[in-house]
Each structure stands twice: as structure tokens, then as C-alpha cells.
Enzyme design. Sequence first.
Site, mmCIF file in Angstrom:
data_model
loop_
_atom_site.group_PDB
_atom_site.id
_atom_site.type_symbol
_atom_site.label_atom_id
_atom_site.label_comp_id
_atom_site.label_asym_id
_atom_site.label_seq_id
_atom_site.Cartn_x
_atom_site.Cartn_y
_atom_site.Cartn_z
ATOM 1 N N CYS A 40 16.632 -41.276 36.196
ATOM 2 C CA CYS A 40 16.071 -40.135 35.833
ATOM 3 C C CYS A 40 16.596 -39.463 34.494
ATOM 4 O O CYS A 40 17.275 -39.981 33.885
ATOM 5 C CB CYS A 40 16.737 -39.113 36.837
ATOM 6 S SG CYS A 40 16.252 -37.221 36.580
ATOM 7 N N SER A 42 17.318 -36.788 33.270
ATOM 8 C CA SER A 42 18.377 -36.066 33.039
ATOM 9 C C SER A 42 19.655 -36.930 32.618
ATOM 10 O O SER A 42 20.555 -36.297 31.835
ATOM 11 C CB SER A 42 18.657 -35.301 34.093
ATOM 12 O OG SER A 42 17.548 -34.307 34.720
ATOM 13 N N HIS A 45 19.376 -37.517 28.991
ATOM 14 C CA HIS A 45 19.866 -36.483 28.279
ATOM 15 C C HIS A 45 21.277 -36.248 28.113
ATOM 16 O O HIS A 45 21.751 -35.673 27.072
ATOM 17 C CB HIS A 45 19.123 -34.959 28.854
ATOM 18 C CG HIS A 45 17.800 -34.707 28.792
ATOM 19 N ND1 HIS A 45 17.032 -34.983 27.810
ATOM 20 C CD2 HIS A 45 17.033 -34.273 29.791
ATOM 21 C CE1 HIS A 45 15.801 -34.695 27.961
ATOM 22 N NE2 HIS A 45 15.568 -34.060 29.311
ATOM 23 N N HIS A 61 22.651 -39.246 39.433
ATOM 24 C CA HIS A 61 22.716 -38.047 40.183
ATOM 25 C C HIS A 61 21.564 -38.195 41.361
ATOM 26 O O HIS A 61 21.330 -37.430 42.151
ATOM 27 C CB HIS A 61 22.453 -36.649 39.484
ATOM 28 C CG HIS A 61 21.152 -36.927 38.697
ATOM 29 N ND1 HIS A 61 21.055 -37.276 37.544
ATOM 30 C CD2 HIS A 61 19.832 -36.149 38.900
ATOM 31 C CE1 HIS A 61 19.594 -37.276 37.243
ATOM 32 N NE2 HIS A 61 18.937 -36.482 38.126
ATOM 33 N N CYS A 168 16.262 -36.590 43.778
ATOM 34 C CA CYS A 168 16.161 -35.792 42.843
ATOM 35 C C CYS A 168 14.646 -35.692 42.362
ATOM 36 O O CYS A 168 13.841 -34.385 42.441
ATOM 37 C CB CYS A 168 16.842 -36.072 41.359
ATOM 38 S SG CYS A 168 16.511 -35.098 39.942
#
Length: 367
Positions: A40, A42, A45, A61, A168
Site C-alpha cells: 500500500c 501508506s 509514505h 499494515h 486496507c
Amino acid sequence: MKAKAAVLFEVGQRLDIREVDVQAPRAGEVLIRMAAGGVCHSDLHAMTGHLVVALPAILGHEGAGVVADVGPGVTSVKPGDHVIPLWRLSCGVCEYCSDGRPALCNAGMQVRMTGRLPDGTTRFSLDGKEIKHFAGVSTFSEYSVVPEGAVLKIPPELPLDRAALLGCAVITGVGAVINCARVRPGSSVVVFGTGGVGLNAVQGARIAGAEKIVAVDLLDRKLEFAKKFGATHTVNAAQGDPVAQVRALTGGRGVDYAFEVIGLPKTIRQAYDCLAKRGMAVVVGVTPMTTEVAVPVMSLVFEERVLTGSIYGSSRPRIDIPKLIDLYRAGTLKLDELLTRTYPFKEINEAYAALERGEVARSVVTF
Ligand code: PAD
Ligand code: ZN
């Protein structure tokens, strides 16, 4: 026990696969043998520092696996059960949990900010030094200890690589549409950014019965994916102002709902600018912590537009994920089409490079 895990030591670095020590689960905790971890944006990031994370940490996650062991007092799962870790722990008793908003739970936020489990300690270490838990779940580890409040049992026949995506990409994208915006049948929707999460906003809009679903991306490859997930129109933002193109597609009126699934101030503003009167723009994309976006107040007042955000699909995962599984089984929710690439765990950095190049819809690493 020992486990291979992808550790982020410092912002700006790539993931380092190391053999870490994993402690046994304590009271109320579950040891998961991870089968698949979802790739993902994220986590990216976190690597670039846009998302501030306590380091060093084992990232990941989105994932799915099998319960290997449980600590004292765990009642909802047992060894051998197939599970999804939920990346926002919920305590079940606070104001927000009681109100059906577990993604806003303060205990979950505490775990997210500190990288430690609710008792303030970690179950991971390397050479005696603590390694943090990312989002309380750290799915990029062969074994991860997760509080029972963040573990959801799933049916054993569901393939674990696809199940991982529910945790997610799917719940975030579909949830933003159904739980946050409550898109109505016959309405018009635009989705900015059709990566793993945005494609799920597109299919959420299709499932909700939206009549016009416009996908906006910079890459034609992504727009082709979006058509498979239900986009009725596509706009390549690299070829001219996307707002003008979206407005043209609605006869100048604008759309009822706009979803920003990238995390850029520019595209958040573009999403807002696509709205019709009483339209709602939902920000899903994650920006650096201090980012601000300006919108014309007059349109908030005189046009009653709404600008809001959605975390974790504004979901109640224990209710929503079983529903998503039913939709998958019915052929309504596309999961097989979402998983466009699988990497062996050791190639995790290549998986992130492919995400950055925009090659995949969603990929997973498998253990
Ligand atoms: P992704 O990299 O798969 O998708 C991002 C997409 O945006 C890609 O298809 C890009 O081509 C496209 N894109 C980039 N710039 C532009 C632009 N200027 N105009 C149009 N399209 C563009 O990422 P993802 O789907 O994994 O994640 C998307 C965002 O959602 C990211 O910021 C992530 O951190 C966030 C997220 N939020 C939550 C939440 O709970 N709010 C959960 C999970 C992910
Ligand atoms: Zn995610």
C-alpha cells in the site's frame, strides 16, 4: 522465536529484511503467521517521511495469515484460524468505539503514534533493541504479535493473498464511498487516483449504484483498470485540466461526490472544484502532516458543499469485512482482478518500486 521482517530504520531508506526476535503473545494478544502482505502507498509514505512513524519499525499494515499462538484470555480466535489484522486497533469501550467509529479510537491512535502495543512495549527486537509495530500490525514479518482487538477471523476457504487486500485497499476505498459519503443510487462520482485504494472507491461507487463514475489518473494503464472496476468515463489528467473535463462530462453541473485517493493538495482542490451544489468531496489520500488546502468559503455557504476526510473507510471492520466477503463470493466485489502481481517477500523493495512506477493495481508479497 526468530522471523524475517522488513524493517525501516530511517526515513529515506528502503526496507531492510532482517531476522528479528519475536516474543510470545502476552495476555489478550495473538501471534499470526503471515501468509501475504499488501503493498500500500501508506507504507511508502512512511519510507519517504510523509507519514510520521516511530522508527525503527516493521512496516506493512495490509495482510492475512493464520493464528500460530494466542496469549491468555484470548477467546475470539484459536491457533489455525485464518485472520486479517486490522490496522486501527479499537478498544471497544471509548466514546468513538461506542458510537460505531472504531477507526477514531484513541487507543488505536496511541498505538499508531508510539509504535508500541497498548501496554507500552513491543514484541519485536533486534540485537536486544526494540523494533516498533507499524499501525499495530506490522504485516511485513513472517510472524507478528497483534492485540486481539485488531484481529478478525475470516472463512478458511478465502485465499489469503486476496483476503489481505480486504484489510486496507478494499475497506478503505469501498468504505469511503458507502460509509462516509453514503453515495446514493443514480448519483455522479469522480475518483482522483485509481491505484489500489482508488479502484475500490470506483467499485464502491458501482456497488452503491452510482450512474456516472469518472476515474481520473495520470496513467492510461490505471484508467484501463478503472474501467474494469466500474468507471463509466475516464480522464487522463496529464492531458489537460481534469476539472474542466469532469465538469464537461456532467453538462457543466459538477458531480455529487468526489474522492481524492492520492494525497496531494492540488488534487484535493481539483476534487473539490468538481462538485455540484450540495456535493461532497472526501479526502482519502494521506498528505504530509502539515499540508493545508484552501477552498473558497463562498462555495461552502452558498452551494452547501462539503469537504471531509475518511480514515479506514470510516468502517466498522467486524461488520463491514464479512459483508465485503459476501460481495466477493457473489461476484460483485472484484478482488481477483485487483491482485495484479505477487512478489516473494525478499523482493519487497522491487514491489514498492513497481508501485511507484504505477505498474500494478495492487500487489502483495507472500511469505
Ligand atoms: P497508489 O500509488 O496505488 O495510487 C495512487 C494513484 O494516484 C496512482 O494510480 C497514480 O498514478 C495516481 N496519481 C498520482 N498523481 C496524480 C495526479 N496528479 N492526478 C491524478 N492521479 C494521480 O496508492 P494507494 O491506492 O495505495 O494509496 C492512495 C492514497 O491513499 C495514499 O495517499 C495512501 O496513503 C492513502 C491511504 N489512505 C487510507 C485512509 O484510511 N485514508 C488508507 C490507505 C491508503
Ligand atoms: Zn493501506
